[in-house]
Design an enzyme around this catalytic site. Structure first.
Site, mmCIF file in Angstrom:
data_model
loop_
_atom_site.group_PDB
_atom_site.id
_atom_site.type_symbol
_atom_site.label_atom_id
_atom_site.label_comp_id
_atom_site.label_asym_id
_atom_site.label_seq_id
_atom_site.Cartn_x
_atom_site.Cartn_y
_atom_site.Cartn_z
ATOM 1 N N SER A 108 -0.536 -1.560 9.342
ATOM 2 C CA SER A 108 -0.603 -0.529 8.319
ATOM 3 C C SER A 108 0.745 0.200 8.191
ATOM 4 O O SER A 108 1.728 -0.406 7.775
ATOM 5 C CB SER A 108 -1.743 0.444 8.653
ATOM 6 O OG SER A 108 -2.039 1.275 7.559
ATOM 7 N N ASP A 157 1.186 18.876 10.133
ATOM 8 C CA ASP A 157 1.867 19.492 8.995
ATOM 9 C C ASP A 157 2.842 18.519 8.349
ATOM 10 O O ASP A 157 2.889 18.374 7.128
ATOM 11 C CB ASP A 157 2.603 20.754 9.442
ATOM 12 C CG ASP A 157 1.647 21.878 9.819
ATOM 13 O OD1 ASP A 157 0.497 21.865 9.332
ATOM 14 O OD2 ASP A 157 2.051 22.760 10.601
ATOM 15 N N HIS A 174 -9.616 -3.186 8.271
ATOM 16 C CA HIS A 174 -8.212 -2.797 8.359
ATOM 17 C C HIS A 174 -7.671 -2.914 9.777
ATOM 18 O O HIS A 174 -6.493 -3.160 9.982
ATOM 19 C CB HIS A 174 -8.077 -1.359 7.861
ATOM 20 C CG HIS A 174 -6.665 -0.880 7.727
ATOM 21 N ND1 HIS A 174 -5.707 -1.562 7.013
ATOM 22 C CD2 HIS A 174 -6.046 0.228 8.224
ATOM 23 C CE1 HIS A 174 -4.566 -0.901 7.068
ATOM 24 N NE2 HIS A 174 -4.736 0.181 7.800
#
Length: 257
Positions: A140, A179, A238
């Site tokens: 990925s 964040d 996946h």
């Protein structure tokens, strides 16, 4: 689009989940504090982001053979490939490297997050370890990092999220820099536009039940990687290395031959 929405939902859930004041109990392992690197971008100088000293694990093997490097996906860490790495080292005799990407695992946190800087991190690490050239296996986000690295250098669900919990001063915290990941998630869900091609052999291993790589993506894959092999593992989603580990190992061993 559906895959991107799923990842965005996972990130929102992780950021919103309140960590308990006490640990998860006696079975919760103790981890070292994750270092935080200052931002090297932004401001008037617009300095280039600096590579970070990534956390890694290197299994010994035959130095004459190219090493195999495993790169995890978004929200993952190098331990995702522990059993796979051990099997590869035992079955192929090669050195095997697993790496924590920046803002993941035990690697430093930084506000800088893009495929370009993740590629730079590896371009700094691999020569220092004497692992150039090598075979890079990415899942990925790690696969996109590997693709960009090859193009630039031309060198050959909650349980999952909870593996990112660490204990700091008796309290739980996320190893993920949430964040930074949230700020740059749109960049991590797409691949940078590139004009050059990588002429070396490349394997794209897809899960038969996964929707991350659509047939409409194949022409662009072949433009960037003209010698690419695109293989599908049936009955896998996946997370091929977790769902079908033996098929995963067999496919990569076949590619190495």
């Amino acid at each position: 689009v559906r895959a991107g929405q799923r990842l965005a939902s996972m990130l929102r859930w992780t950021r919103a989940w309140r960590l308990p004041r006490k640990g998860l109990g006696s079975h919760c392992p103790s981890f070292a504090r994750v270092p935080v690197a200052p931002s090297s971008s932004g401001g008037r100088g617009e300095a280039e982001p600096r590579p970070l000293p990534l956390s890694y694990r290197l299994l010994d093997g035959e130095a004459a053979l190219p090493a195999v490097v495993f790169l995890h996906g978004l929200f993952g860490c190098k331990t995702n490939f522990n059993s796979i790495a051990k099997a590869f080292a035992q079955q192929t005799g090669r050195r095997v490297l697993t790496v924590d990407a920046r803002n993941h695992g035990n690697s430093p946190h930084s506000p800088d997050m893009s495929y370009e800087i993740m590629s730079q991190d590896l371009q700094d690490l691999l020569p220092r370890l004497g692992l150039v050239p090598c075979v890079i296996v990415g899942h990925s986000m790690g696969g996109r990092t590997a693709m960009l690295l090859a193009l630039q250098r031309n060198l050959a669900v909650r349980q999952h999220l909870l593996t990112n919990l660490v204990e700091e001063d008796g309290r739980l915290a996320w190893r993920l820099n949430l964040d930074a990941l949230a700020q740059h998630l749109d960049k991590l869900l797409t691949f940078p536009q590139r004009q050059e091609s990588y002429l070396g052999p490349t394997l794209f291993l897809l899960g038969g039940n996964s929707q991350f790589v659509h047939p409409s993506h194949h022409p662009e894959i072949m433009r960037l990687f003209p010698r690419a092999q695109i293989q599908t593992v049936p009955n896998a989603g996946h997370w091929i290395h977790a769902e079908r580990p033996q098929d995963f190992i067999a496919a990569i061993r076949g590619f190495l031959v």
